[in-house]
Design an enzyme around this catalytic site. Structure first.
Site, PDB file in Angstrom:
ATOM      1  N   ARG A 185     -40.137  21.666 -23.763  1.00 61.16           N
ATOM      2  CA  ARG A 185     -40.727  21.292 -22.426  1.00 61.16           C
ATOM      3  C   ARG A 185     -40.079  20.091 -21.909  1.00 61.16           C
ATOM      4  NH1 ARG A 185     -41.105  25.387 -23.722  1.00 61.16           N
ATOM      5  NH2 ARG A 185     -42.869  26.661 -24.409  1.00 61.16           N
ATOM      6  N   SER A 234     -50.279  25.882 -19.574  1.00 65.69           N
ATOM      7  CA  SER A 234     -50.651  25.145 -20.745  1.00 65.69           C
ATOM      8  C   SER A 234     -50.820  23.623 -20.056  1.00 65.69           C
ATOM      9  CB  SER A 234     -49.723  25.119 -21.677  1.00 65.69           C
ATOM     10  OG  SER A 234     -49.687  26.472 -22.351  1.00 65.69           O
ATOM     11  N   GLU A 304     -48.651  18.494 -20.578  1.00 64.80           N
ATOM     12  CA  GLU A 304     -47.389  19.221 -20.228  1.00 64.80           C
ATOM     13  C   GLU A 304     -47.583  19.206 -18.767  1.00 64.80           C
ATOM     14  OE1 GLU A 304     -46.628  22.897 -22.427  1.00 64.80           O
ATOM     15  OE2 GLU A 304     -45.821  23.761 -20.633  1.00 64.80           O
TER      16      GLU A 304
HETATM   17  C1  FAD Z   1     -50.562  31.209 -15.406  1.00 69.41           C
HETATM   18  C2  FAD Z   1     -49.546  29.897 -15.732  1.00 69.41           C
HETATM   19  C3  FAD Z   1     -48.680  30.419 -17.093  1.00 69.41           C
HETATM   20  C4  FAD Z   1     -47.609  29.689 -17.297  1.00 69.41           C
HETATM   21  N1  FAD Z   1     -47.281  29.872 -18.748  1.00 69.41           N
HETATM   22  C5  FAD Z   1     -45.998  29.162 -19.013  1.00 69.41           C
HETATM   23  C6  FAD Z   1     -45.410  29.328 -20.211  1.00 69.41           C
HETATM   24  O1  FAD Z   1     -45.646  30.240 -21.103  1.00 69.41           O
HETATM   25  N2  FAD Z   1     -44.456  28.543 -20.691  1.00 69.41           N
HETATM   26  C7  FAD Z   1     -43.903  27.469 -19.783  1.00 69.41           C
HETATM   27  O2  FAD Z   1     -42.926  27.074 -20.244  1.00 69.41           O
HETATM   28  N3  FAD Z   1     -44.505  27.237 -18.955  1.00 69.41           N
HETATM   29  C8  FAD Z   1     -45.624  28.002 -18.244  1.00 69.41           C
HETATM   30  N4  FAD Z   1     -46.125  27.753 -17.257  1.00 69.41           N
HETATM   31  C9  FAD Z   1     -45.982  26.532 -16.368  1.00 69.41           C
HETATM   32  C10 FAD Z   1     -44.779  26.358 -15.122  1.00 69.41           C
HETATM   33  O3  FAD Z   1     -44.919  27.672 -14.906  1.00 69.41           O
HETATM   34  C11 FAD Z   1     -43.353  26.093 -15.858  1.00 69.41           C
HETATM   35  O4  FAD Z   1     -43.254  25.002 -16.279  1.00 69.41           O
HETATM   36  C12 FAD Z   1     -42.385  26.349 -14.830  1.00 69.41           C
HETATM   37  O5  FAD Z   1     -40.942  26.570 -15.365  1.00 69.41           O
HETATM   38  C13 FAD Z   1     -42.463  25.579 -13.594  1.00 69.41           C
HETATM   39  O6  FAD Z   1     -41.873  25.916 -12.691  1.00 69.41           O
HETATM   40  P1  FAD Z   1     -41.961  25.592 -11.024  1.00 69.41           P
HETATM   41  O7  FAD Z   1     -40.874  25.856  -9.996  1.00 69.41           O
HETATM   42  O8  FAD Z   1     -43.319  26.100 -10.853  1.00 69.41           O
HETATM   43  O9  FAD Z   1     -41.925  24.095 -11.485  1.00 69.41           O
HETATM   44  P2  FAD Z   1     -42.684  22.644 -10.373  1.00 69.41           P
HETATM   45  O10 FAD Z   1     -44.150  22.663 -10.863  1.00 69.41           O
HETATM   46  O11 FAD Z   1     -42.553  22.857  -9.056  1.00 69.41           O
HETATM   47  O12 FAD Z   1     -41.758  21.548 -11.038  1.00 69.41           O
HETATM   48  C14 FAD Z   1     -42.168  21.318 -12.536  1.00 69.41           C
HETATM   49  C15 FAD Z   1     -41.111  19.955 -12.785  1.00 69.41           C
HETATM   50  O13 FAD Z   1     -39.767  20.681 -12.484  1.00 69.41           O
HETATM   51  C16 FAD Z   1     -39.114  19.835 -11.549  1.00 69.41           C
HETATM   52  N5  FAD Z   1     -38.098  20.631 -10.714  1.00 69.41           N
HETATM   53  C17 FAD Z   1     -38.893  21.885  -9.885  1.00 69.41           C
HETATM   54  N6  FAD Z   1     -37.655  22.582  -9.298  1.00 69.41           N
HETATM   55  C18 FAD Z   1     -36.692  21.657  -9.561  1.00 69.41           C
HETATM   56  C19 FAD Z   1     -35.179  21.793  -9.288  1.00 69.41           C
HETATM   57  N7  FAD Z   1     -34.876  22.629  -8.487  1.00 69.41           N
HETATM   58  N8  FAD Z   1     -34.289  20.614  -9.721  1.00 69.41           N
HETATM   59  C20 FAD Z   1     -34.800  19.606 -10.475  1.00 69.41           C
HETATM   60  N9  FAD Z   1     -36.277  19.622 -11.008  1.00 69.41           N
HETATM   61  C21 FAD Z   1     -36.901  20.536 -10.425  1.00 69.41           C
HETATM   62  C22 FAD Z   1     -40.172  19.186 -10.711  1.00 69.41           C
HETATM   63  O14 FAD Z   1     -39.786  17.742 -10.188  1.00 69.41           O
HETATM   64  C23 FAD Z   1     -41.124  18.805 -11.592  1.00 69.41           C
HETATM   65  O15 FAD Z   1     -40.928  17.635 -12.388  1.00 69.41           O
HETATM   66  C24 FAD Z   1     -47.192  28.398 -16.763  1.00 69.41           C
HETATM   67  C25 FAD Z   1     -47.981  28.163 -15.432  1.00 69.41           C
HETATM   68  C26 FAD Z   1     -48.834  29.093 -14.833  1.00 69.41           C
HETATM   69  C27 FAD Z   1     -49.526  28.630 -13.708  1.00 69.41           C
END
Ligand code: FAD
Length: 322
Positions: A185, A234, A304
């Protein structure tokens, strides 16, 4: 630093949408938090070039401007007092997939592409390696930054390179995955490096086998986790050799509340924002659970979920466990 002027200059220059003082709550799965000084949704990757230009013309050093790239907001909690900076929201123009033709196992995707959409796309082409993302409601960019993972897989397993827009340098840079220091992560990407695209090397497999794995992951999640609304997956990283959810549950904290934020009854590492919850409630719950787990087991859990903006220190007295 005059962010309003940066936003106004950006509005004159960019094709994408530029909003001043835009509410951030609707841009995250938690649906809490205040406003950003500026939210920029670029109309294309090239549109990002206007951001450093707007900064310079407003007398702001692009290397100093507070920015935050945002995908689907599924791992982010913005403060109730908002974010005094520029949120770069990766919207539909950066959602695309290429490759996978003529037996090619190389696939490229835009940063805003939904991870589950990409997993399904790959499955239809009998390509394996991204099945684990089927229940992760994030974007490709967020998945790379977080090195998202589940069911024994992680983005790092198949990612070969990313294309990044570096705001400080005002330029696009290709970075091989091995230089991203992808780990559990985490990655070496900074807030000033906006992922615009990612390339993956997948493996050919039987389509039905890929789909069967995805279906079993979906089923497992449906049985063990709450849905994607009002949480960010998480809350804590798993400490070495243990599971954060197991520790929280063993501390008797399932259902524990602070304000209107609550530890899920279904999965103790998922914290839910009930109606009326503030970002501070979520923050306080996280701090309270951390403290209780540390007191009970001597294990310091590391969040996380990413908290962005100012939060007050943990409250001295918090709601009792149910
Ligand atoms: C129901 C649920 C289940 C989940 N299960 C998992 C799981 O099994 N495993 C897991 O790892 N995660 C899980 N997550 C967490 C999340 O979905 C992941 O971390 C996902 O990768 C985040 O993507 P996002 O686009 O929503 O990121 P955001 O929340 O928009 O951003 C997260 C981070 O990434 C950065 N970021 C976003 N986009 C970019 C970009 N284009 N360039 C550079 N930095 C960027 C942001 O600045 C921030 O630091 C879960 C979340 C939910 C709500």
């Amino acid at each position: 630093m005059n962010l309003r002027t940066v936003g106004e200059r950006l509005r004159e220059l960019a094709d994408g949408e530029v909003a001043l003082e835009r509410s951030l709550a609707p841009l995250t799965t938690y649906r809490v938090g205040g406003s950003a000084a500026v939210v920029f949704e670029p109309a294309s990757a090239q549109d990002l070039l206007h951001l450093p230009t707007a900064c310079i013309s407003a007398g702001v050093d692009p290397a100093e401007v507070p920015v935050l790239p945002l995908g689907r907001g599924s791992n982010t909690v913005f403060s109730d007092r908002g974010f005094d900076g520029i949120v770069i929201r990766m919207g539909p123009s950066l959602s695309w997939i290429r490759g996978g033709q003529d037996d090619s196992t190389r696939v490229a995707a835009g940063a805003a592409t939904s991870l589950p959409f990409l997993a399904n796309w790959a499955a239809r082409r009998s390509l394996s390696g991204l099945e684990f993302t089927v229940g992760i409601p994030g974007s490709v960019g967020g998945g790379v930054r977080m090195n998202a993972g589940a069911h024994g897989g992680a983005v790092a397993d198949t990612l070969t390179s990313v294309e990044v827009f570096d705001i400080a340098a005002g330029a696009f840079i290709g970075i091989p995955a091995r230089e991203l220091a992808l780990d559990y992560r985490r990655s070496a990407l900074s807030e000033k490096q906006v992922v615009v695209a990612a390339a993956f090397e997948l493996l050919p497999d039987e389509g039905h086998a890929v789909r069967a794995r995805m279906e079993s992951y979906r089923k497992h999640r449906a049985e063990t986790q709450p849905g994607a609304l009002q949480n960010a997956g998480s809350t804590f990283k798993n400490p070495p050799g243990d599971a954060a959810g197991r520790l929280v549950e063993a501390a008797g904290l399932k259902g524990h509340r602070v304000g209107a934020a609550q530890v899920s009854d279904l999965h103790a590492n998922f914290f839910i924002a009930s109606p009326g919850a503030t970002a501070q409630d979520v923050f306080d719950l996280v701090q309270d659970v951390r403290r209780r787990v540390l007191d009970r087991f001597g294990v310091e859990l590391e969040p996380e979920v990413r908290f962005v903006g100012p939060f007050d220190s943990p409250v001295a007295s918090v709601g009792a466990a149910r």
